[in-house]
Design a protein around this motif. Structure first.
Motif, PDB file in Angstrom:
ATOM      1  N   ILE A 194       0.831  -1.205   0.000  1.00 21.39           N
ATOM      2  CA  ILE A 194       0.000   0.000   0.000  1.00 21.39           C
ATOM      3  C   ILE A 194       0.866   1.256   0.000  1.00 21.39           C
ATOM      4  CG2 ILE A 194      -0.187  -0.081   2.543  1.00 21.39           C
ATOM      5  CD1 ILE A 194      -3.074   0.924   2.241  1.00 21.39           C
ATOM      6  N   ASP A 195       0.434   2.296  -0.725  1.00 21.69           N
ATOM      7  CA  ASP A 195       1.159   3.576  -0.740  1.00 21.69           C
ATOM      8  C   ASP A 195       0.890   4.339   0.543  1.00 21.69           C
ATOM      9  OD1 ASP A 195       2.062   3.020  -3.227  1.00 21.69           O
ATOM     10  OD2 ASP A 195       1.016   4.647  -4.263  1.00 21.69           O
ATOM     11  N   VAL A 196       1.845   5.154   0.919  1.00 20.96           N
ATOM     12  CA  VAL A 196       1.734   5.872   2.181  1.00 20.96           C
ATOM     13  C   VAL A 196       0.939   7.180   2.026  1.00 20.96           C
ATOM     14  CG1 VAL A 196       3.850   7.234   1.972  1.00 20.96           C
ATOM     15  CG2 VAL A 196       3.100   6.459   4.224  1.00 20.96           C
ATOM     16  N   ASP A 197       0.685   7.597   0.775  1.00 17.75           N
ATOM     17  CA  ASP A 197       0.068   8.913   0.570  1.00 17.75           C
ATOM     18  C   ASP A 197      -1.464   8.871   0.610  1.00 17.75           C
ATOM     19  OD1 ASP A 197      -0.437   7.595  -1.746  1.00 17.75           O
ATOM     20  OD2 ASP A 197       0.654   8.962  -3.060  1.00 17.75           O
ATOM     21  N   LEU A 198      -2.020   7.737   1.035  1.00 20.35           N
ATOM     22  CA  LEU A 198      -3.472   7.534   1.153  1.00 20.35           C
ATOM     23  C   LEU A 198      -4.206   7.556  -0.186  1.00 20.35           C
ATOM     24  CD1 LEU A 198      -4.355   9.419   4.470  1.00 20.35           C
ATOM     25  CD2 LEU A 198      -4.062   6.976   4.103  1.00 20.35           C
ATOM     26  N   GLN A 199      -3.452   7.377  -1.275  1.00 25.26           N
ATOM     27  CA  GLN A 199      -4.118   7.217  -2.575  1.00 25.26           C
ATOM     28  C   GLN A 199      -4.698   5.809  -2.692  1.00 25.26           C
ATOM     29  OE1 GLN A 199      -1.080   8.804  -5.452  1.00 25.26           O
ATOM     30  NE2 GLN A 199      -2.897   9.866  -6.198  1.00 25.26           N
ATOM     31  N   ASP A 200      -4.195   4.914  -1.844  1.00 29.42           N
ATOM     32  CA  ASP A 200      -4.749   3.563  -1.756  1.00 29.42           C
ATOM     33  C   ASP A 200      -5.563   3.517  -0.464  1.00 29.42           C
ATOM     34  OD1 ASP A 200      -3.180   2.964  -3.951  1.00 29.42           O
ATOM     35  OD2 ASP A 200      -1.549   2.153  -2.747  1.00 29.42           O
TER      36      ASP A 200
ATOM     37  N   GLU B  42      -6.993  11.713  -4.547  1.00 31.25           N
ATOM     38  CA  GLU B  42      -5.778  12.506  -4.687  1.00 31.25           C
ATOM     39  C   GLU B  42      -4.921  12.365  -3.444  1.00 31.25           C
ATOM     40  OE1 GLU B  42      -5.956  16.345  -6.596  1.00 31.25           O
ATOM     41  OE2 GLU B  42      -7.913  15.833  -7.394  1.00 31.25           O
ATOM     42  N   ARG B  43      -3.646  12.628  -3.634  1.00 31.23           N
ATOM     43  CA  ARG B  43      -2.681  12.549  -2.539  1.00 31.23           C
ATOM     44  C   ARG B  43      -3.125  13.315  -1.305  1.00 31.23           C
ATOM     45  NH1 ARG B  43       2.537  12.209  -1.523  1.00 31.23           N
ATOM     46  NH2 ARG B  43       3.594  10.673  -2.814  1.00 31.23           N
ATOM     47  N   ALA B  44      -2.911  12.765  -0.111  1.00 34.87           N
ATOM     48  CA  ALA B  44      -3.271  13.467   1.125  1.00 34.87           C
ATOM     49  C   ALA B  44      -2.390  14.705   1.298  1.00 34.87           C
ATOM     50  CB  ALA B  44      -3.118  12.536   2.321  1.00 34.87           C
TER      51      ALA B  44
HETATM   52 MG    MG Z   1       0.715   8.570  -4.893  1.00 34.94          MG
END
Ligand code: MG
Ligand code: UDP
Length: 310
Positions: A91-97, A198-200
Motif C-alpha cells: 500500500i502507498d503511504v500517501d493515502l491514494q490507496d 488525490e494525494r493526502a
Molecule cells: Mg501517490
C-alpha cells in the motif's frame, strides 16, 4: 494468522503520520495479528525519524531504511522479502490507496477462492489530461507487445497470499516492473474498483519524463518484439530498393534518361540512416538491460532496520 502491511516511503514525513492514524484504525478492527513494514527509500526529510518514533511506541511497526533512494520497485521487493505474514498487502503511504478497502479485501481472500485481491481506479480524476492520455496509450502498447495483460488503472495496492509473495520473490531480477511481475506470476485475481483519490499531502515523485522512461523500461522488461522491428524494416526496405533498382534499370534502357534526383536521394539516405539508428537504439536498450542484469547487483542496500532475521 498474520497480516503484513508493506509501505514504501520516499520523502513522506507528513504522510507517514497521517497514514499510520488511518491504517491503525482499520487494522485494530481486524480479527488477526498484523505488522507494518515501512521502507524508507533514502528519504531526505524526516521520514525515517517519524517512522522510528512510531516503531518505538508499537512493536508491530517494523522499518527498513535504505542507504540511498533505490526506487519504489526495490522498496516493494525489500518489504515483501522481510514480511512474515500469511497475507501481505502492499500500500502507498500517501493515502491514494484507501486503507478502508482492506477489510473487504481480506474477507474476499479468506472466504472466496482467490489468491490475490487487487485494486484498480476507474477514473483518473484529478490527473493532468495529457498524463492520462499517455498512460492509456502505454497500457495499449504493452498489452499488444507482451504476453502479460495489464489492467488499465491497476494500482500496486493488492493483498496477496503467502504463495503469491514467495513466487514474486523468486523473480529477483534487477530491472523490476512490479505491475508486470504481479501479473506474470499468475494466480487467481479479484479486482476491486474505486474512484481515484488525490494525494493526502506532498507531491508525487513522478515527473512526466520519469514516467516516460519507466514505460520504456517496462516494455523492454516484458517484450522482445521491438527487437523484431528492425528486422521488419530491414526486409521491407530491401524489397523496396530491389523493386526500385529494377525500375531504374528498365527506365534507363528504355529512355536513357539520367534524371537529376539529388533531393530524393538525400531524403532516402536520411530515412534509412534514421531507421538504422533507431534500430541500434532499440538493440542498445536491450543490451543495457542485459548488461545491468549480468552484474547481479543487489536490488537494495539496508542501512538500518529493526527487523532481525532469524
Ligand atoms: Mg501517490
Ligand atoms: N516511493 C518510493 N520510492 C520512490 C518513489 C516513491 O518508495 O523512489 C513511494 C512513495 O513514498 C509512495 C509510493 O511509492 O508511497 C507511490 O509514490 P507516488 O505517490 O509518488 O507515486 P504516484 O502515486 O503518483 O504514482
Amino acid at each position: 494468522m498474520l497480516l503484513s502491511v508493506v509501505v514504501p516511503c520516499f520523502n513522506e514525513e507528513k504522510s507517514v503520520i497521517i497514514f499510520f492514524d488511518e491504517i491503525y484504525k482499520v487494522l485494530n478492527g481486524l480479527d488477526m495479528d498484523w505488522e507494518i513494514i515501512f521502507i524508507n527509500d533514502g528519504s531526505r526529510d524526516n521520514t525515517l525519524a517519524n517512522i522510528k518514533d512510531l516503531s518505538n511506541k508499537l512493536k508491530s511497526i517494523k522499518y527498513i531504511s535504505f542507504s540511498r533512494n533505490f526506487g519504489k520497485e526495490s522498496a516493494l521487493y525489500a518489504g515483501l522479502k522481510k514480511s512474515k505474514g500469511d497475507y501481505v498487502v502492499v500500500i502507498d503511504v500517501d493515502l491514494q490507496d484507501p486503507p478502508n478497502l482492506l477489510p473487504e479485501m481480506l474477507k474476499i481472500i479468506k472466504t472466496e477462492d482467490y489468491d490475490i485481491v487487487a485494486t484498480r481506479r476507474v477514473s483518473r480524476k484529478g490527473e493532468p489530461v495529457i498524463r492520462s492520455l499517455f498512460a492509456r496509450s502505454f497500457y495499449k502498447l504493452i498489452n499488444a507487445l507482451s504476453e502479460i495483460n495489464l489492467v488499465d488503472g491497476a494500482r500496486d495496492y493488492r493483498l496477496m497470499t503467502r504463495p503469491v509473495v514467495d513466487s514474486i520473490l523468486e523473480l529477483d531480477e534487477y530491472n523490476r516492473f512490479s505491475k508486470g511481475l504481479f501479473e506474470w506470476v499468475g494466480f487467481k485475481t479479484k479486482w476491486i474498483e474505486y474512484e481515484n483519490v488525490e494525494r493526502a499531502v506532498g507531491e508525487t515523485s513522478w515527473s512526466f519524463w520519469g514516467l516516460f522512461r519507466y514505460s520504456i523500461d517496462a516494455i523492454v522488461s516484458f517484450s522482445t518484439i521491438p527487437l523484431s522491428i528492425s528486422t521488419f524494416f530491414g526486409v521491407l526496405f530491401s524489397l523496396m530498393s530491389f523493386i526500385l533498382i529494377l525500375f531504374i534499370i528498365i527506365k534507363n534502357i528504355l529512355y536513357n534518361n539520367p534524371v537529376p534526383g539529388w533531393p530524393s536521394t538525400i531524403c532516402i539516405i536520411l530515412l534509412i540512416g534514421g531507421i538504422q539508428l533507431f534500430s541500434i537504439g532499440i538493440l542498445g536498450k536491450y543490451l543495457e538491460k542485459t548488461y545491468i542484469e549480468t552484474k547481479n547487483r543487489p536490488i537494495f542496500i539496508i542501512k538500518e532496520t529493526n527487523i532481525d532475521d532469524e
